[in-house]
Design a protein around this motif. Structure first.
Motif, PDB file in Angstrom:
ATOM      1  N   THR A  47       0.831  -1.207   0.000  1.00 29.54           N
ATOM      2  CA  THR A  47       0.000   0.000   0.000  1.00 29.54           C
ATOM      3  C   THR A  47       0.862   1.252   0.000  1.00 29.54           C
ATOM      4  O   THR A  47       0.621   2.195  -0.769  1.00 29.54           O
ATOM      5  N   ASP A  62     -10.875   4.894   5.155  1.00 31.33           N
ATOM      6  CA  ASP A  62     -11.095   3.452   5.322  1.00 31.33           C
ATOM      7  C   ASP A  62     -10.508   2.954   6.644  1.00 31.33           C
ATOM      8  O   ASP A  62     -11.139   2.174   7.370  1.00 31.33           O
ATOM      9  N   LEU A  63      -9.285   3.392   6.944  1.00 34.57           N
ATOM     10  CA  LEU A  63      -8.626   2.945   8.173  1.00 34.57           C
ATOM     11  C   LEU A  63      -9.318   3.501   9.417  1.00 34.57           C
ATOM     12  O   LEU A  63      -9.451   2.807  10.430  1.00 34.57           O
ATOM     13  N   LYS A  74     -12.432   4.202   9.704  1.00 31.99           N
ATOM     14  CA  LYS A  74     -13.690   3.493   9.859  1.00 31.99           C
ATOM     15  C   LYS A  74     -13.481   2.097  10.430  1.00 31.99           C
ATOM     16  O   LYS A  74     -14.268   1.616  11.257  1.00 31.99           O
ATOM     17  N   GLU A  75     -12.400   1.441  10.029  1.00 32.95           N
ATOM     18  CA  GLU A  75     -12.136   0.070  10.455  1.00 32.95           C
ATOM     19  C   GLU A  75     -11.577  -0.020  11.866  1.00 32.95           C
ATOM     20  O   GLU A  75     -11.884  -0.966  12.608  1.00 32.95           O
ATOM     21  N   ALA A  96      -8.814   8.666   0.849  1.00 36.06           N
ATOM     22  CA  ALA A  96      -9.609   7.437   0.800  1.00 36.06           C
ATOM     23  C   ALA A  96      -9.036   6.397   1.750  1.00 36.06           C
ATOM     24  O   ALA A  96      -9.782   5.717   2.475  1.00 36.06           O
ATOM     25  N   LEU A  97      -7.715   6.263   1.771  1.00 34.50           N
ATOM     26  CA  LEU A  97      -7.065   5.310   2.671  1.00 34.50           C
ATOM     27  C   LEU A  97      -7.302   5.704   4.128  1.00 34.50           C
ATOM     28  O   LEU A  97      -7.639   4.851   4.961  1.00 34.50           O
TER      29      LEU A  97
END
Length: 311
Positions: free
Chosen positions: A8, A31-32, A34-35, A27-28
């Protein structure tokens, strides 16, 4: 660092167009973020490491090969990523760490960034990339390559002693690799097993440098691997060894290896340099202390490569 994390980060630094970087980063980060809250502890550690490494990369010499305009970059100058944008995105990553309660990790990240910014080696590489000088440096060590690349390293050299150093410095990573090799090759002698492990270390370093090798059209980004010093006077054995290693590296890397062989500056080494050059394998002459040695090796390399050599 997991292979996924490294992949990545390498994609961001070396493959993403400058005008797409912020979009990809945001975007990355989204995503992170949120996770992270619902992830298991192991996954949380991986996510935090990804964010930390990204923050450091954005303020390091890695950005100069693709995201900034210089000697090897073909991008439109107006599309390079501005320094304040890189700094802002890096700070956003550090802020994420603090939001997750990882203040110590955030502080360590900021300290590493400060060290990189103060690096004279990075300043030297950036001068060369701007065309102000022509001096590039490499990591004369088998471990710590990524940290060196952040400070401008464009190559690495290694030998059996340094490979063993890499193993002892990071046993958590290399001991399982060694164990798998023992299972795969149960009949290997200790010497053969050590060479198999050497190849794995070389492959790891070659993968780290390969994006630079690709971006510079094979000008930079090489691993220099020393042939066995026990065969320094035996041209036939050195040639056999080099060709076998080259084949192994081709399989591991899926193409032409971004590697060269360190050939001793002995009489036998001249024959080795000629044969490997004729097979389109790069050589790096070591234990080279005199002008006559340099002339002899330059002559055979010129003859076998059909390329003009200045000396």
């Amino acid at each position: 660092m997991t292979e996924q994390t490294l992949s990545t980060l390498q994609k961001l630094m070396f493959q993403t167009p400058a005008d797409k970087l912020v979009t990809e980063l945001n975007a990355l980060q989204a995503d992170l973020a949120k996770e992270y809250p619902g992830a298991c502890e192991e996954r949380k550690a991986e996510i935090a490491e990804t964010v930390k490494e990204c923050a450091i990369d954005l303020q390091s010499g890695l950005v100069d090969w693709n995201l900034k305009c210089g000697r090897f970059c073909s991008c439109d100058p107006c599309r390079e990523v501005a320094d304040d944008v890189l700094e802002g995105e890096s700070k956003q990553c550090v802020a994420m760490l603090r939001e997750w309660g990882l203040a110590d990790l955030a502080a360590a990240t900021e300290a590493e960034i400060a060290g990189i910014k103060a690096s004279n080696l990075l300043k030297l590489t950036r001068m060369s990339l701007r065309g102000e000088c022509n001096t590039y440096w490499g990591n004369d060590y088998a471990s710590g390559l990524r940290e060196a690349m952040r400070r401008g390293a464009a190559m690495v050299t290694t030998n059996p002693v340094l490979v063993n150093t890499a193993r002892t410095e990071d046993p958590a990573y290399w001991t399982p690799v060694r164990d798998k090799l023992q299972q795969k090759y149960p009949n290997y002698s200790p010497v053969e097993l050590a060479y198999a492990l050497t190849i794995q270390v070389v492959v790891e370093n070659a993968k780290l440098l390969r994006p630079i090798w690709e971006l510079t059209d094979a000008d930079m980004g090489y691993v220099s691997l020393q042939l066995s010093p026990k065969n320094a006077t035996d041209a036939e054995q050195m040639i056999k060894e080099a060709k076998w290693v080259w084949g192994q590296l081709e399989q591991e890397l899926g193409g032409v290896p971004n590697c060269v062989f360190k050939v001793p500056g002995t009489k036998a080494g001249i024959d080795v340099a000629g044969e490997l050059t004729s097979c389109k394998m790069g050589v790096n002459v070591t234990v080279n202390f005199s002008l006559p040695q340099q002339i002899a090796f330059a002559g055979v390399i010129e003859k076998c490569s059909n390329t003009k050599v200045s000396y």
